[in-house]
Scaffold this motif. Structure first.
Motif, PDB file in Angstrom:
ATOM      1  N   PHE A  81       5.516 -13.873   0.904  1.00  0.00           N
ATOM      2  CA  PHE A  81       5.820 -12.702   0.083  1.00  0.00           C
ATOM      3  C   PHE A  81       5.247 -12.839  -1.324  1.00  0.00           C
ATOM      4  O   PHE A  81       4.705 -11.884  -1.883  1.00  0.00           O
ATOM      5  N   GLY A  82       5.379 -14.016  -1.926  1.00  0.00           N
ATOM      6  CA  GLY A  82       4.867 -14.212  -3.268  1.00  0.00           C
ATOM      7  C   GLY A  82       3.375 -14.025  -3.347  1.00  0.00           C
ATOM      8  O   GLY A  82       2.863 -13.307  -4.223  1.00  0.00           O
ATOM      9  N   ALA A  83       2.656 -14.654  -2.430  1.00  0.00           N
ATOM     10  CA  ALA A  83       1.191 -14.568  -2.445  1.00  0.00           C
ATOM     11  C   ALA A  83       0.722 -13.132  -2.269  1.00  0.00           C
ATOM     12  O   ALA A  83      -0.146 -12.652  -3.021  1.00  0.00           O
ATOM     13  N   ASP A  84       1.268 -12.436  -1.303  1.00  0.00           N
ATOM     14  CA  ASP A  84       0.772 -11.089  -1.000  1.00  0.00           C
ATOM     15  C   ASP A  84       1.262 -10.051  -1.998  1.00  0.00           C
ATOM     16  O   ASP A  84       0.505  -9.159  -2.388  1.00  0.00           O
ATOM     17  N   PHE A  85       2.495 -10.144  -2.422  1.00  0.00           N
ATOM     18  CA  PHE A  85       2.997  -9.184  -3.413  1.00  0.00           C
ATOM     19  C   PHE A  85       2.254  -9.339  -4.739  1.00  0.00           C
ATOM     20  O   PHE A  85       1.837  -8.357  -5.362  1.00  0.00           O
ATOM     21  N   VAL A  86       2.099 -10.577  -5.186  1.00  0.00           N
ATOM     22  CA  VAL A  86       1.438 -10.814  -6.474  1.00  0.00           C
ATOM     23  C   VAL A  86      -0.038 -10.461  -6.400  1.00  0.00           C
ATOM     24  O   VAL A  86      -0.586  -9.833  -7.318  1.00  0.00           O
ATOM     25  N   TYR A  87      -0.700 -10.834  -5.312  1.00  0.00           N
ATOM     26  CA  TYR A  87      -2.140 -10.585  -5.225  1.00  0.00           C
ATOM     27  C   TYR A  87      -2.425  -9.090  -5.124  1.00  0.00           C
ATOM     28  O   TYR A  87      -3.265  -8.554  -5.860  1.00  0.00           O
ATOM     29  N   ALA A  88      -1.763  -8.399  -4.211  1.00  0.00           N
ATOM     30  CA  ALA A  88      -2.054  -6.978  -4.007  1.00  0.00           C
ATOM     31  C   ALA A  88      -1.703  -6.148  -5.240  1.00  0.00           C
ATOM     32  O   ALA A  88      -2.532  -5.381  -5.749  1.00  0.00           O
ATOM     33  N   SER A  89      -0.489  -6.297  -5.748  1.00  0.00           N
ATOM     34  CA  SER A  89      -0.088  -5.506  -6.917  1.00  0.00           C
ATOM     35  C   SER A  89      -0.826  -5.958  -8.170  1.00  0.00           C
ATOM     36  O   SER A  89      -1.158  -5.146  -9.045  1.00  0.00           O
ATOM     37  N   GLY A  90      -1.108  -7.265  -8.269  1.00  0.00           N
ATOM     38  CA  GLY A  90      -1.810  -7.781  -9.439  1.00  0.00           C
ATOM     39  C   GLY A  90      -3.237  -7.279  -9.544  1.00  0.00           C
ATOM     40  O   GLY A  90      -3.704  -6.912 -10.633  1.00  0.00           O
TER      41      GLY A  90
ATOM     42  N   GLY B 178       8.668  -3.985 -18.467  1.00  0.00           N
ATOM     43  CA  GLY B 178       8.324  -2.651 -18.935  1.00  0.00           C
ATOM     44  C   GLY B 178       6.995  -2.117 -18.452  1.00  0.00           C
ATOM     45  O   GLY B 178       6.546  -1.070 -18.926  1.00  0.00           O
ATOM     46  N   VAL B 179       6.358  -2.795 -17.509  1.00  0.00           N
ATOM     47  CA  VAL B 179       5.033  -2.355 -17.059  1.00  0.00           C
ATOM     48  C   VAL B 179       5.105  -1.032 -16.309  1.00  0.00           C
ATOM     49  O   VAL B 179       4.268  -0.145 -16.470  1.00  0.00           O
ATOM     50  N   GLY B 180       6.094  -0.894 -15.471  1.00  0.00           N
ATOM     51  CA  GLY B 180       6.225   0.339 -14.696  1.00  0.00           C
ATOM     52  C   GLY B 180       5.395   0.314 -13.427  1.00  0.00           C
ATOM     53  O   GLY B 180       4.992  -0.737 -12.926  1.00  0.00           O
ATOM     54  N   ILE B 181       5.110   1.491 -12.915  1.00  0.00           N
ATOM     55  CA  ILE B 181       4.374   1.649 -11.659  1.00  0.00           C
ATOM     56  C   ILE B 181       2.875   1.539 -11.926  1.00  0.00           C
ATOM     57  O   ILE B 181       2.352   2.168 -12.845  1.00  0.00           O
ATOM     58  N   VAL B 182       2.170   0.719 -11.131  1.00  0.00           N
ATOM     59  CA  VAL B 182       0.728   0.525 -11.343  1.00  0.00           C
ATOM     60  C   VAL B 182      -0.123   1.239 -10.305  1.00  0.00           C
ATOM     61  O   VAL B 182      -1.332   1.378 -10.488  1.00  0.00           O
ATOM     62  N   GLY B 183       0.490   1.685  -9.217  1.00  0.00           N
ATOM     63  CA  GLY B 183      -0.267   2.389  -8.180  1.00  0.00           C
ATOM     64  C   GLY B 183      -0.330   3.875  -8.462  1.00  0.00           C
ATOM     65  O   GLY B 183       0.288   4.394  -9.386  1.00  0.00           O
ATOM     66  N   ASP B 184      -1.103   4.597  -7.648  1.00  0.00           N
ATOM     67  CA  ASP B 184      -1.249   6.045  -7.778  1.00  0.00           C
ATOM     68  C   ASP B 184      -0.841   6.706  -6.480  1.00  0.00           C
ATOM     69  O   ASP B 184      -1.142   6.219  -5.390  1.00  0.00           O
TER      70      ASP B 184
ATOM     71  N   ALA C 267       0.827  -1.209   0.000  1.00  0.00           N
ATOM     72  CA  ALA C 267       0.000   0.000   0.000  1.00  0.00           C
ATOM     73  C   ALA C 267       0.863   1.261   0.000  1.00  0.00           C
ATOM     74  O   ALA C 267       0.519   2.263  -0.638  1.00  0.00           O
ATOM     75  N   MET C 268       2.002   1.214   0.694  1.00  0.00           N
ATOM     76  CA  MET C 268       2.870   2.388   0.792  1.00  0.00           C
ATOM     77  C   MET C 268       3.776   2.564  -0.423  1.00  0.00           C
ATOM     78  O   MET C 268       4.146   3.689  -0.763  1.00  0.00           O
ATOM     79  N   SER C 269       4.113   1.448  -1.102  1.00  0.00           N
ATOM     80  CA  SER C 269       5.140   1.533  -2.145  1.00  0.00           C
ATOM     81  C   SER C 269       4.652   1.212  -3.546  1.00  0.00           C
ATOM     82  O   SER C 269       5.430   1.338  -4.500  1.00  0.00           O
TER      83      SER C 269
ATOM     84  N   PRO D   2       7.972  -0.357  -9.539  1.00  0.00           N
ATOM     85  CA  PRO D   2       7.314  -1.006 -10.674  1.00  0.00           C
ATOM     86  C   PRO D   2       6.772  -2.389 -10.306  1.00  0.00           C
ATOM     87  O   PRO D   2       7.251  -3.024  -9.352  1.00  0.00           O
ATOM     88  N   LEU D   3       5.812  -2.853 -11.082  1.00  0.00           N
ATOM     89  CA  LEU D   3       5.163  -4.140 -10.829  1.00  0.00           C
ATOM     90  C   LEU D   3       6.153  -5.289 -10.823  1.00  0.00           C
ATOM     91  O   LEU D   3       6.042  -6.227 -10.015  1.00  0.00           O
ATOM     92  N   VAL D   4       7.174  -5.239 -11.702  1.00  0.00           N
ATOM     93  CA  VAL D   4       8.112  -6.351 -11.814  1.00  0.00           C
ATOM     94  C   VAL D   4       8.874  -6.583 -10.514  1.00  0.00           C
ATOM     95  O   VAL D   4       9.239  -7.727 -10.194  1.00  0.00           O
ATOM     96  N   VAL D   5       9.111  -5.541  -9.742  1.00  0.00           N
ATOM     97  CA  VAL D   5       9.823  -5.692  -8.472  1.00  0.00           C
ATOM     98  C   VAL D   5       9.016  -6.559  -7.510  1.00  0.00           C
ATOM     99  O   VAL D   5       9.549  -7.476  -6.871  1.00  0.00           O
TER     100      VAL D   5
END
Length: 559
Positions: free
Chosen positions: A429-438, A532-538, A381-383, A388-391
């Motif tokens: 980490f995988g489950a939460d990073f992928v789910y939240a950002s995805g 190349g997706v970049g940042i997906v949050g606002d 939520a903070m970052s 970027p999404l790939v991170v």
């Protein structure tokens, strides 16, 4: 001067009628129809916005707790209902399978008939079939009730995703809302496992108490949704019943075969296994062809609206959004959940069946997972508006892979703090990073009239990932245990209770290597295709306003 014939009043009216119908079928007009003007600029109080987020998150908590509370009680249920160990996976898979196969269908129903209605129907299913599971007296009945219980999750989760996407325009508030929703997964896992472990070991009704608790939680969630959610905005489109039937039957048959192929009477050569697999593949293929035909029909301006040519359940073009990266994030989600769900399943059985720990002792070893899971979602939520999404995708999947590898090479005589603790810390980490950002990424590239379907598709991949991962890892476990036992001169009985401990350990290790292979493939896909997706949050925080001008997005601009 030659004068052209003047069009008749009938011709003009007919032309206007056709133009009106065509405009109503356009995606832009559908967005405006679905997101009615009464919602535009409709101010919502901060407290009501918080209630919406909390209620949707509670639905996720209930959904995950329904599985984790059963998982921690598997050995107890096995003894109480005389389950075979190789069939235990169906107590978890039945829920994931029915939920995963129906998510698309309910996501589409939510977009057409109203997300609030679909949400309420889902919570009602959870209440009824959770109570039924608590009263089950045999294994088959419990598996069937678990499958029906999964229908509730199939209705509530895509509805909740659509409600959040509609309620919060692209902003940091939306990122917080989706990260909080994703945090419901580790919270639900923690709640289900902790309470499930305590109730299973200490309550008079043992594992049945967990089902009663889920029924109560579902009731409270439904009441909260009834009060806090906005009124439904419905559409008049027909439902793709043919597509829903094809994909549901096809996926059920394929996953059933994966789970039963090895334990059938003649293994994979059993006639019904071969037939069901062929039929399942044909049904899924027909579904894809049918959806392609419907999407092409929608693009034909001369077509006449008909109940036989409704809007597709899932536009195949949805997979190509953001230059195909939608498909990549969906496959990554499937592979990640293949690994994460299977890891949790086999670690619990390892603790209770191999190390002979009690449910409460097992539960205590999983607590770090849920604490870290909540912290992961706070971090997202903070970052998510800065990285970027790939991170998120690559780092999360690699950390989950490391957890599986730790258990694949675990020293059974070593302390929990040597391998068990660090693996439990990093696996989430995988489950939460992928789910939240995805989910944030998908909400950003999906137009308003497809948000519930897009969210349902993402959730479908996670649910099917869990079912497929369990089926494949169980297959590997059974083959390895049988082969190792045969090498030791032992013929494994129907329950697997006479397998040598060395064979069991080799089976647990092999299952974890299978988990690691799933998630390593996901990391590779993320590194190659999401770069190349970049940042997906606002970063921007907006008011709590529903406005079609702010929530509509252009998919091609996100590539």
């Amino acid at each position: 001067m030659i004068s052209l014939p003047r069009a008749s009043h009938y011709q003009i009216s007919r032309k206007q009628e056709i133009m009106s119908k065509e405009s109503n079928r356009s995606p832009v007009c559908q967005d405006l129809n679905l997101e009615k003007a009464k919602h535009n600029n409709a101010q919502r109080s901060l407290w009501r916005s918080i209630c919406i987020i909390v209620t949707c998150t509670a639905a996720m908590v209930v959904n995950i707790a329904s599985t984790s509370s059963v998982s921690i009680a598997l050995p107890t249920i096995e003894r109480d209902l005389h389950f075979k160990e190789e069939q235990l996976q169906w107590l978890v898979s039945a829920y994931s399978l029915s939920s995963g196969c129906l998510l698309l269908f309910f996501g589409r129903l939510a977009d057409i008939y109203g997300r609030k209605k679909a949400f309420m129907i889902g919570t009602l299913c959870q209440v009824v079939f959770s109570l039924g599971g608590g009263f089950a007296q045999d294994g088959i009945t419990l598996v069937i009730l678990r499958a029906f219980q999964g229908i509730g999750g199939a209705a509530t989760i895509p509805s909740a995703l659509g409600i959040l996407a509609h309620a919060f325009p692209p902003s940091r508030m939306r990122s917080i809302a989706f990260a909080t929703f994703a945090a419901g997964a580790p919270v639900g896992g923690a709640f289900g496992m902790i309470i499930g472990g305590v109730l299973t070991q200490l309550s008079s009704t043992h594992w049945r108490s967990s089902f009663y608790l889920i029924a109560v939680m579902s009731t409270l969630t439904g009441i909260s949704g009834m009060i806090s959610f906005d009124a439904d905005v419905t559409a008049t489109e027909a439902v793709d019943w043919i597509g829903a039937s094809l994909v549901t039957v096809g996926l059920v048959l394929i996953v059933f075969v994966l789970g039963q192929g090895e334990v059938a009477s003649q293994g994979w050569k059993t006639p019904y296994i071969i037939i069901l697999l062929i039929v399942g593949i044909i049904m899924v293929s027909l579904f894809l062809l049918w959806e392609r035909y419907l999407e092409q029909s929608m693009d034909d301006p001369s077509r006449t609206p008909s109940a036989w040519t409704p809007p597709p359940l899932m536009k195949l073009s949805l997979w190509t959004r953001a230059k195909g990266r939608m498909a990549v994030i969906l496959v990554i989600a499937l592979l990640n959940w293949c690994a994460f769900t299977s890891w949790s399943f086999w670690v619990q059985l390892y603790y209770q069946n191999y190390l002979l720990l009690t449910p409460m002792q097992t539960m205590l070893r999983f607590i770090p997972l849920f604490i870290v899971g909540c912290l992961c979602n706070v971090f997202v939520a903070m970052s998510v508006g800065k990285l970027p999404l790939v991170v998120f995708a690559v780092s999360g999947t690699l950390l989950t892979a490391s957890a599986a590898i730790m258990f694949a090479v675990i020293d059974t005589t070593a302390s929990y703090w040597v391998s068990g603790f660090p693996a439990t810390i990093v696996v989430v980490f995988g489950a939460d990073f992928v789910y939240a950002s995805g989910t944030i990424f998908i909400a950003k590239i999906a137009p308003p009239h497809e948000r519930s379907v897009a969210g349902a598709l993402f959730q479908t991949m996670t649910q099917l990932g869990g079912a497929v991962g369990l089926a494949v890892s169980t297959l590997v476990f059974n083959v390895v245990v049988a082969n190792e036992s045969a090498n030791a001169g032992v013929t494994v009985n129907s329950t697997g209770s006479n397998a040598p401990r060395s064979a069991q350990l080799k089976g647990y290790r092999s299952a974890q290597w299978t988990c690691a292979s799933f998630v390593l493939l996901a990391a590779l896909l993320a590194a190659i295709f999401l770069y190349g997706v970049g940042i997906v949050g606002d970063k921007k925080i907006s008011k709590h306003v529903d406005n079609d001008n702010t929530i509509a997005v252009r998919p091609e601009s996100d590539g």
